[in-house]
Structure formats: C-alpha cells, structure tokens
Motif scaffolding. Structure first.
Motif, PDB file in Angstrom:
ATOM      1  N   TYR A   5     -16.434   7.732   7.406  1.00 40.08           N
ATOM      2  CA  TYR A   5     -17.237   7.277   6.269  1.00 40.08           C
ATOM      3  C   TYR A   5     -18.681   7.736   6.413  1.00 40.08           C
ATOM      4  O   TYR A   5     -19.301   8.169   5.436  1.00 40.08           O
ATOM      5  N   LEU A   6     -19.236   7.668   7.607  1.00 39.55           N
ATOM      6  CA  LEU A   6     -20.629   8.099   7.803  1.00 39.55           C
ATOM      7  C   LEU A   6     -20.791   9.571   7.461  1.00 39.55           C
ATOM      8  O   LEU A   6     -21.752   9.958   6.791  1.00 39.55           O
ATOM      9  N   VAL A   7     -19.847  10.392   7.896  1.00 36.94           N
ATOM     10  CA  VAL A   7     -19.914  11.818   7.586  1.00 36.94           C
ATOM     11  C   VAL A   7     -19.778  12.031   6.084  1.00 36.94           C
ATOM     12  O   VAL A   7     -20.556  12.758   5.471  1.00 36.94           O
ATOM     13  N   LEU A   8     -18.765  11.396   5.481  1.00 36.72           N
ATOM     14  CA  LEU A   8     -18.524  11.586   4.050  1.00 36.72           C
ATOM     15  C   LEU A   8     -19.651  11.017   3.193  1.00 36.72           C
ATOM     16  O   LEU A   8     -19.959  11.558   2.133  1.00 36.72           O
ATOM     17  N   SER A   9     -20.279   9.954   3.643  1.00 39.07           N
ATOM     18  CA  SER A   9     -21.384   9.387   2.860  1.00 39.07           C
ATOM     19  C   SER A   9     -22.562  10.357   2.812  1.00 39.07           C
ATOM     20  O   SER A   9     -23.282  10.411   1.818  1.00 39.07           O
ATOM     21  N   SER A  18     -14.187   7.670   0.276  1.00 41.74           N
ATOM     22  CA  SER A  18     -13.976   7.964   1.697  1.00 41.74           C
ATOM     23  C   SER A  18     -12.649   7.410   2.179  1.00 41.74           C
ATOM     24  O   SER A  18     -11.936   8.064   2.949  1.00 41.74           O
ATOM     25  N   GLU A  19     -12.285   6.201   1.722  1.00 37.16           N
ATOM     26  CA  GLU A  19     -10.997   5.618   2.106  1.00 37.16           C
ATOM     27  C   GLU A  19      -9.834   6.440   1.551  1.00 37.16           C
ATOM     28  O   GLU A  19      -8.833   6.662   2.232  1.00 37.16           O
ATOM     29  N   GLU A  20      -9.966   6.893   0.314  1.00 37.32           N
ATOM     30  CA  GLU A  20      -8.932   7.734  -0.289  1.00 37.32           C
ATOM     31  C   GLU A  20      -8.824   9.059   0.470  1.00 37.32           C
ATOM     32  O   GLU A  20      -7.724   9.538   0.748  1.00 37.32           O
ATOM     33  N   ASN A  21      -9.969   9.632   0.822  1.00 33.16           N
ATOM     34  CA  ASN A  21      -9.971  10.882   1.578  1.00 33.16           C
ATOM     35  C   ASN A  21      -9.301  10.703   2.931  1.00 33.16           C
ATOM     36  O   ASN A  21      -8.550  11.578   3.383  1.00 33.16           O
ATOM     37  N   ALA A  92     -15.200  20.336   0.612  1.00 36.41           N
ATOM     38  CA  ALA A  92     -15.271  19.841   1.990  1.00 36.41           C
ATOM     39  C   ALA A  92     -13.936  19.249   2.433  1.00 36.41           C
ATOM     40  O   ALA A  92     -13.462  19.513   3.550  1.00 36.41           O
ATOM     41  N   LEU A  93     -13.305  18.470   1.569  1.00 33.38           N
ATOM     42  CA  LEU A  93     -12.045  17.840   1.943  1.00 33.38           C
ATOM     43  C   LEU A  93     -10.895  18.851   1.992  1.00 33.38           C
ATOM     44  O   LEU A  93     -10.033  18.775   2.866  1.00 33.38           O
ATOM     45  N   VAL A  94     -10.885  19.795   1.082  1.00 31.44           N
ATOM     46  CA  VAL A  94      -9.869  20.851   1.124  1.00 31.44           C
ATOM     47  C   VAL A  94      -9.962  21.588   2.455  1.00 31.44           C
ATOM     48  O   VAL A  94      -8.957  21.828   3.126  1.00 31.44           O
ATOM     49  N   ASN A  95     -11.177  21.906   2.868  1.00 28.88           N
ATOM     50  CA  ASN A  95     -11.345  22.608   4.137  1.00 28.88           C
ATOM     51  C   ASN A  95     -10.935  21.749   5.327  1.00 28.88           C
ATOM     52  O   ASN A  95     -10.385  22.268   6.309  1.00 28.88           O
TER      53      ASN A  95
END
Length: 146
Positions: A5-9, A18-21, A92-95
């Motif tokens: 979460y810290l990274v995604l935020s 972030s939870e879904e990711n 970012a999430l795809v990668n």
C-alpha cells in the motif's frame, strides 16, 4: 499489505485500489506457483516448433494449459481497457504482473508481453471496428497476439 500500500499510494492509488491490486498480484502468484513453475524446465526442453510450410508455431502442451488458465482468470487482457472486456490495469501494475510471470518462467512470460503489445497497437492505431472485433477476443484469451 502495508508495504505494498505504501508503494502504491506513492503512485496515486487509494487504499481500496491497492487492495484490489494486491488480489490481482496474489492471483498471478498462484498461477505462477501452480501452473508455470512446476513445468518451466520441461517447457524449455520441449521448446517451440515452427512449420516452415505453413508458418505455424506450436508450443509445448503445458503452454496452452497455462494460457487457458490465465484466460479463465481474466488476466489475458491486463492492459486492455474494460470497455473491450479487459482488466484495464495501470502500466505499473501490468509490469508487476509481468515481472511475476518472468520469475516463474521467462519464456512463458514473453507470450503475455506479446499479447499486451498486440493489443496496445490495436488500441492506439486500429480502427474502431478492429478494436471492437479483436480486443475482446485478446482480453478473453480466445486469440493470442504476436
């Protein structure tokens, strides 16, 4: 979860996003552990076959099972927009997903990269008709890019 979460935020994601990711990354990890990693060496030993007469490329049998499983999990269209039946994830999430696939087996991960590249070209340069025809099929795993 807290570290993710810290990274995604810092990338602008909310706690809910972030939870879904994290759920998506957990699903990718599960597929990698159960479907890809146990067969990676065997798939590399078998390799791809090219028929010069037809131009057809065939993959080891396990690759087709993996692609089917990923398609059933709605992960073939990671970067394809939702309006074309894709997941519509951020770059970012795809990668992050591709990184996990690569850790499981670099050769197999290339298929997902090809899928993404093909859909990206169609999304950005294809006609509306081409987008309507091909992007949903790529997102569902009915067609493979490359």
């Amino acid at each position: 979860m807290k570290d993710l979460y810290l990274v995604l935020s810092t990338l602008g994601f909310t706690k809910e996003e972030s939870e879904e990711n994290e759920m998506i990354l957990d699903l990718v990890d599960e597929i990698c552990k159960k479907e890809i990693e146990p067969h990676a060496q065997e798939m590399d030993e078998i390799g791809c076959k090219h028929d010069p007469k037809t131009g057809e490329v065939t993959y080891p049998p396990q690759v087709y099972k993996i692609l089917k499983k990923v398609g059933e999990s709605d992960l073939m269209g990671l970067a394809i927009p939702e309006k074309y039946e894709g997941v519509g994830l951020s770059f970012a999430l795809v990668n992050a997903c591709y990184e996990r696939f690569s850790r499981a087996d670099a050769s197999t991960s290339l298929l997902f990269g090809l899928q993404n590249s093909s859909s990206d070209v169609i999304e950005h340069y294809g006609t509306d008709e081409a987008k309507e025809i091909y992007l949903p099929k790529l997102a569902r795993g009915e067609k493979f890019g490359g």
